[in-house]
Design a protein around this motif. Structure first.
Motif: not given
Ligand SMILES: [Zn+2]
Length: 625
Positions: A152, A155, A339-340
Motif C-alpha cells: 500500500h 504505508e 502494513h500501516c
Molecule cells: Zn496496508
C-alpha cells in the motif's frame, strides 16, 4: 501498559564467546529501549526531500513477466565506517532506499546481495535484498523467510522495518541470537518496497491506495501540485451546496455538514489538482484505484465485488513479480507483509471463518502470533476481525493466499496509523471510528501541533487556480495519516518485528543425518545405515495445510557412491515423506560392494528444511551375514 517481554531460553545460535558483529560499534544515536535489543543509531543523513510530480495518468499495466536478475555493482557501496542502522525518524524516497541498499553491500557483501525481482511500470526496480551467508553453500537450498513491505503506497514505514530486519541480521544486533550462524542455515528475502511507484507518489502527499490512475476525462480533476510547493494536499472552495464546513474550534479541520445545517460557510473539498478539459461546471473525478492486496488468487473476486481487485489475480506487474519469485522458490517457509493500518498483528483468515484453518495450524498460528504481539506491543487478531463491524471478507487478500494456497504461516504487521500515534487504541478506533469524526480529527491535529517538524499538515492558503479561480489549498499530506509515530516505530514496531522474524527463522525445520555407519558384513560388502531426522522447530511441511495441498515434494535421501563402488540394494533413493520435529527419524539401509576405506555419502533434501549431507568411510569387522 506495555506487555512484558519474556527472555528466551539460551539460543543455539549464539556462540559461547558471544560473537560480535562486523558493526559492533556503530555511530551514536538514540538508544532503543526495546528490552531485547542492543543500542542502535541513525544512518547516513539523507535529506527528507520529497518528490512531487504531477500524476501522470494511465500507464502500461501489463508488461512482460518480470525476471529476477542480479544488478551490477553500482560502485556506490560505502565503507563500513560510513554505514549504520536504517533511519527510524524519517521516510525513504526511492533514491534514498536504493542508495542505502547498495551501501549495505559494502561492509556486508559476504552476507547480502541486492537484486531486482522486476521493474515497476514507471521503471523503478523492485529491490530484493537477499541476506544469507554467501561464503559457501547454495542459499537457495536453505529454508527461507520472505518479507514484503509497502504494498500500500502510503504505508512507507514498512520499508524502515524491513531495513531494520536486514540491519539486525547483518550487524548481528540481537544480544542472544547469533544471526551470522543463523545465516549459514537460513536465507532471508527482504523486499523493502514492493510498490515503489505508488510510494513515490504517496510521498508527495497525494491520495493513492496501491496504484491510482487519474483518468483524463472531461471536467475531471487529476492530482497535481497546483501551487508549486512540492506537495499535493487538498483544495477547498466555498459553495452554498458544499458538503463540508470548518470545525468551530479549529478552522483548519474540515468536518462533514450535518443535515439541516443552513448557517455558515460551506465548502466543496477536492484533492489538489488540475481539471482535464474543463467546461466550467463543478469538476468531478475519474480514477481507477488498484489495491494490490486484493490482487492475490485466494478467493479473488472482480472489481464490482471487491474494489481494487485488478483485472485478474496477479494482474499487477509488481504482484506478478512477487508471485513469480515465490513460486520459483519452494524453499520459502515463512512470509510476512508490513502494513500501516491501525496497529495489530494479523493472521488469516481474511475471509470465511477461523474454522477454515486446520486445528493443528491454528494452534501454531496463535502461538506465533502471540509472540509477535508481545514483541511489538500490538494485539493479535484474525484479519476477518480487523474492522469496525466484524467479521469482514477481504477477497483476493495475501493472508488467505499465504495460508490456503501456499501452506505457510502468513502474518501481517499493521504498524499503526496517526490515530494510534495521537493516543487512540486500535480497539477504540475500530469500535468507534466511522468516517472522519471530530473527536479524532481534533486529536490528530493536536498531535500535528506537537510535532511541527514533521510537517504533516499544510495550512490552508489562498491560491489562484488556473481553472477554478480562487481556491484554498491545504490539509493533510495523506501518507502521514497511515504511518506510526517515529517513537513507536523506533522503540517497538521495527525492533519487535525484526525480532519476531528472526525468532521464527531460528525455529526452522532442520534436516540432520545421524548414526551413519558403513560396516563390512562379508568380504568387500558393506551395510550402510543412517537416520534422517528433523532437529528443527517446525515440521518439514511447516503446516498441515501444506500436506493437504499435496504440492510439497517428500523429504528424500540418497546414497552417493564413489567411483568403482557398486550398489547391491535395489534402491539408491528413498522418499521419506515429511518429518515432524524430534518425533521420528527415518531409518535407512543400503548394501554396497566397494574397497575398504571408501567414502560413502548420504544426502538428504527437503524443500522447506534444506539439505543435510554426511560422509562415512567403510570399515572392516562386524557380524557376518
Ligand atoms: Zn496496508
Amino acid at each position: 501498559m506495555r506487555a512484558p517481554i519474556g527472555r528466551l531460553p539460551p539460543s543455539p545460535w549464539r556462540t559461547p564467546e558471544g560473537e560480535v558483529g562486523p558493526c559492533g560499534s556503530v555511530r551514536g544515536g538514540p538508544t532503543s529501549r526495546h528490552p531485547l535489543r542492543a543500542s542502535r543509531s541513525c544512518g547516513p543523513s539523507f535529506t527528507s526531500a520529497q518528490c512531487a510530480r504531477q500524476s501522470e495518468g494511465p500507464h502500461p499495466r501489463h508488461g512482460e513477466p518480470p525476471v529476477r536478475r542480479a544488478m551490477p555493482s553500482s560502485g556506490r557501496a560505502l565503507p563500513m565506517s560510513e554505514i549504520a542502522a536504517p533511519h527510524l525518524d524519517r521516510w525513504y524516497t526511492y533514491d534514498q532506499l536504493t542508495e542505502y541498499l547498495h551501501a549495505l553491500e559494502g561492509p556486508f557483501g559476504q552476507r547480502c546481495r541486492l537484486s531486482s525481482i522486476g521493474t515497476s511500470p514507471e521503471g523503478r526496480e523492485l529491490w530484493m535484498m537477499e541476506v544469507t551467508d554467501l561464503t559457501g553453500g547454495d542459499p537457495e537450498q536453505r529454508p527461507a523467510y520472505i518479507v514484503q513491505a509497502n504494498i500500500h503506497a502510503k504505508e512507507v514505514a514498512g520499508t524502515n522495518s524491513s531495513l531494520t530486519l536486514a540491519w539486525d541480521l547483518l550487524a548481528n544486533t540481537p544480544e542472544d541470537i547469533d544471526t551470522h550462524a543463523l545465516l549459514r542455515e537460513v536465507t532471508f528475502y527482504i523486499i523493502p518496497r514492493i510498490n515503489p511507484d505508488g510510494a513515490e507518489f504517496a510521498l508527495t502527499g497525494g491520495e493513492i491506495r496501491s496504484r491510482r490512475e487519474d483518468l483524463r476525462e472531461p471536467n475531471c480533476i487529476y492530482q497535481a501540485d497546483v501551487d508549486g510547493d512540492g506537495v499535493i494536499v487538498d483544495m477547498r472552495v466555498e459553495r452554498p451546496d458544499g458538503g463540508w464546513k470548518a470545525a468551530p474550534d479549529d478552522p483548519r479541520i474540515m468536518i462533514a455538514r450535518e443535515p439541516g445545517d443552513r448557517e455558515g460557510t460551506f465548502y466543496a473539498v477536492y484533492t489538489e489538482g488540475l481539471v482535464h478539459d474543463p467546461d466550467g461546471c463543478d469538476p468531478g473525478y475519474a480514477a481507477r484505484s488498484h489495491d494490490f492486496n486484493r490482487n492475490w488468487p485466494a478467493n479473488w473476486h472482480q472489481e464490482h465485488e471487491q474494489p481494487g481487485a485488478g483485472d485478474y489475480p496477479f494482474s499487477e506487474p509488481e504482484m506478478r513479480a512477487f508471485a513469480d519469485f515465490v513460486y520459483s522458490h519452494p524453499n520459502i517457509f515463512g512470509v510476512l507483509g508490513f502494513h500501516c493500518g491501525s496497529s495489530a498483528v494479523l493472521m488469516p483468515p481474511s475471509a470465511g471463518s477461523v474454522d477454515d484453518i486446520l486445528p493443528a495450524d491454528l494452534r501454531v498460528f496463535e502461538e506465533l502470533g502471540q509472540r509477535a504481539a508481545e514483541l511489538t506491543d500490538l494485539k493479535l487478531m484474525p484479519t476477518i476481525n480487523y474492522a469496525s463491524k466484524p467479521p469482514i471478507a477481504l477477497k483476493g487478500h495475501s493472508a488467505d493466499w499465504g495460508y490456503q494456497h501456499m501452506g505457510l504461516f502468513h502474518f501481517e504487521i499493521e504498524q499503526g496509523n496517526i490515530y494510534n500515534a495521537s493516543g487512540t487504541k486500535t480497539e477504540d478506533f475500530l469500535a468507534e471510528y466511522e468516517g472522519f469524526k471530530l473527536k479524532y480529527a481534533t486529536e490528530i491535529m493536536r498531535y500535528h501541533d506537537e510535532h511541527p517538524e514533521q510537517e504533516m499538515f499544510v495550512d490552508w492558503h489562498e491560491v489562484e487556480h488556473p481553472q477554478l479561480g480562487r481556491v484554498e489549498v491545504g490539509g493533510w499530506k495523506k501518507y502521514w495519516m497511515i504511518n506510526p509515530s517515529f517513537e513507536t516505530l523506533r522503540e517497538w514496531i521495527a525492533p519487535g518485528s525484526s525480532r519476531f522474524i528472526i525468532e521464527y527463522a531460528a525455529r526452522h525445520a532442520r534436516l540432520e543425518i545421524s548414526d551413519l555407519d558403513a560396516e563390512e558384513v562379508a568380504g568387500g560388502i558393506y551395510r550402510v545405515r543412517a537416520r534422517v531426522m528433523n532437529s528443527g522447530g517446525f515440521p518439514t511441511n511447516i503446516t498441515q495445510r501444506a500436506m493437504a495441498l499435496r504440492s510439497l515434494k517428500p523429504v528424500t535421501a540418497e546414497l552417493v557412491l564413489p567411483e568403482g563402488a557398486e550398489l547391491l540394494s535395489q534402491k539408491r533413493h528413498f522418499a521419506i515423506g515429511q518429518l515432524a520435529p524430534h518425533a521420528r527419524s527415518a531409518q535407512l539401509e543400503w548394501f554396497v560392494r566397494c574397497e575398504p576405506g571408501a567414502e560413502l555419502t548420504v544426502l538428504a533434501r527437503s524443500q522447506r528444511a534444506g539439505v543435510a549431507e554426511q560422509s562415512v568411510a567403510c570399515r572392516s569387522g562386524g557380524a557376518a551375514l
